[in-house]
Design a protein around this motif. Structure first.
Motif, PDB file in Angstrom:
ATOM      1  N   THR A 100       4.441  43.291 -43.624  1.00 23.03           N
ATOM      2  CA  THR A 100       4.073  42.257 -42.656  1.00 23.03           C
ATOM      3  C   THR A 100       2.866  41.458 -43.128  1.00 23.03           C
ATOM      4  OG1 THR A 100       4.944  43.556 -40.808  1.00 23.03           O
ATOM      5  CG2 THR A 100       3.352  41.830 -40.277  1.00 23.03           C
ATOM      6  N   LEU A 104       5.522  38.956 -44.913  1.00 20.04           N
ATOM      7  CA  LEU A 104       6.165  38.337 -43.757  1.00 20.04           C
ATOM      8  C   LEU A 104       5.363  37.182 -43.186  1.00 20.04           C
ATOM      9  CD1 LEU A 104       8.444  38.276 -41.708  1.00 20.04           C
ATOM     10  CD2 LEU A 104       7.255  40.051 -40.406  1.00 20.04           C
ATOM     11  N   TYR A 108       6.631  33.419 -42.602  1.00 17.50           N
ATOM     12  CA  TYR A 108       6.819  32.963 -41.223  1.00 17.50           C
ATOM     13  C   TYR A 108       6.009  31.699 -40.932  1.00 17.50           C
ATOM     14  CZ  TYR A 108       7.143  32.985 -36.161  1.00 17.50           C
ATOM     15  OH  TYR A 108       7.389  32.623 -34.861  1.00 17.50           O
ATOM     16  N   TYR A 109       4.789  31.632 -41.440  1.00 22.23           N
ATOM     17  CA  TYR A 109       3.919  30.509 -41.102  1.00 22.23           C
ATOM     18  C   TYR A 109       4.037  29.335 -42.077  1.00 22.23           C
ATOM     19  CZ  TYR A 109       1.793  33.271 -37.429  1.00 22.23           C
ATOM     20  OH  TYR A 109       1.598  34.004 -36.287  1.00 22.23           O
ATOM     21  N   LYS A 116       9.725  27.592 -47.317  1.00 22.47           N
ATOM     22  CA  LYS A 116       9.939  28.824 -46.563  1.00 22.47           C
ATOM     23  C   LYS A 116      11.130  29.588 -47.133  1.00 22.47           C
ATOM     24  CE  LYS A 116       9.700  28.689 -42.019  1.00 22.47           C
ATOM     25  NZ  LYS A 116       8.669  29.613 -41.466  1.00 22.47           N
ATOM     26  N   TRP A 171      16.561  36.829 -38.838  1.00 19.04           N
ATOM     27  CA  TRP A 171      15.717  35.715 -39.259  1.00 19.04           C
ATOM     28  C   TRP A 171      16.045  35.234 -40.670  1.00 19.04           C
ATOM     29  CZ3 TRP A 171      10.702  35.835 -42.168  1.00 19.04           C
ATOM     30  CH2 TRP A 171      10.074  34.589 -42.158  1.00 19.04           C
ATOM     31  N   MET A 211      12.654  35.886 -32.131  1.00 20.70           N
ATOM     32  CA  MET A 211      11.814  36.782 -32.913  1.00 20.70           C
ATOM     33  C   MET A 211      11.354  37.950 -32.038  1.00 20.70           C
ATOM     34  SD  MET A 211       8.274  34.545 -33.045  1.00 20.70           S
ATOM     35  CE  MET A 211       7.255  35.979 -33.347  1.00 20.70           C
TER      36      MET A 211
END
Length: 211
Positions: A100, A104, A108-109, A116, A171, A211
């Protein structure tokens, strides 16, 4: 028996593993979902460190998602049968925390969709394989990978694998970048956990979120 309230936003996110633990244990709890726009500015003032997830136990609030997970896992006998099993479980939980933090969040951001997807592809091809290799090794060490991650009964390790794989499949899978694609052992474990009656019932009942 204590009374439990779990506070989080209107998504699965960092609270879902705690939800899965209590669902698997058959434990009643208040699943309090906070609207991030209308409710959070006020609600956050009630939370330790002004953040969620927060678990309220008999009126006392506690924060930090993995502290909550570990507490609930111990409380409901999902932390293994001995210290060695607990060590294997802790190792796995730390792996997911590392994934994470190191991978991750960066994916994600990322605001540029092309970048991405490129980061997803890189993660699938080079970032995730070392973790999968170790997880498969640990799984094979227990009943040749045909049962649970450790021991002879479900633990939070199985729920964590299920939760993480569900999120990645939903996702990254829609971009053709499911990092667990091709892992026969882990996908078989995922299916076994998905068929647990309490988990299957929750998967049907929980709100559908991105999510």
């Amino acid at each position: 028996m204590p009374s439990y309230k779990l506070y989080y936003f209107e998504v699965r996110g960092a609270a879902e593993l705690a939800r899965l633990i209590m669902k698997q244990a058959g434990q009643d709890f208040e699943d309090i979902r906070i609207n991030g726009l209308t409710e959070w500015p006020t609600k956050k003032l009630e939370m330790p460190l002004n953040a969620v997830p927060v678990l309220e136990v008999d009126g006392k609030k506690f924060c930090q998602s993995m502290a909550i997970v570990r507490y609930l896992a111990r409380e409901f006998d999902l932390m293994g049968s001995n210290n060695m099993e607990a060590l294997v479980i802790e190792e796995l939980l730390e792996i997911f925390t590392e994934i994470t933090v190191k991978h991750l969040m960066k994916m994600y951001y990322e605001q540029d969709q092309d970048k991405k997807v490129e980061k997803m592809k890189e993660f699938k091809e080079t970032g995730m394989p070392p973790y999968i290799k170790l997880m498969e090794k640990r799984l094979m060490e227990n009943n040749d990978g045909k049962g649970f991650y450790v021991g002879d009964k479900v633990t939070v390790a199985d729920l964590a694998i299920y939760n993480t794989m569900f999120n990645f499949k939903k996702w990254m899978g829609k971009e053709g970048q499911d990092p667990f694609e091709g892992s026969t052992l882990l996908n078989a474990l995922y299916e076994r956990v998905a068929l647990l009656p309490n988990i299957a019932a929750w998967a049907k009942a929980r709100p559908e979120t991105d999510m």
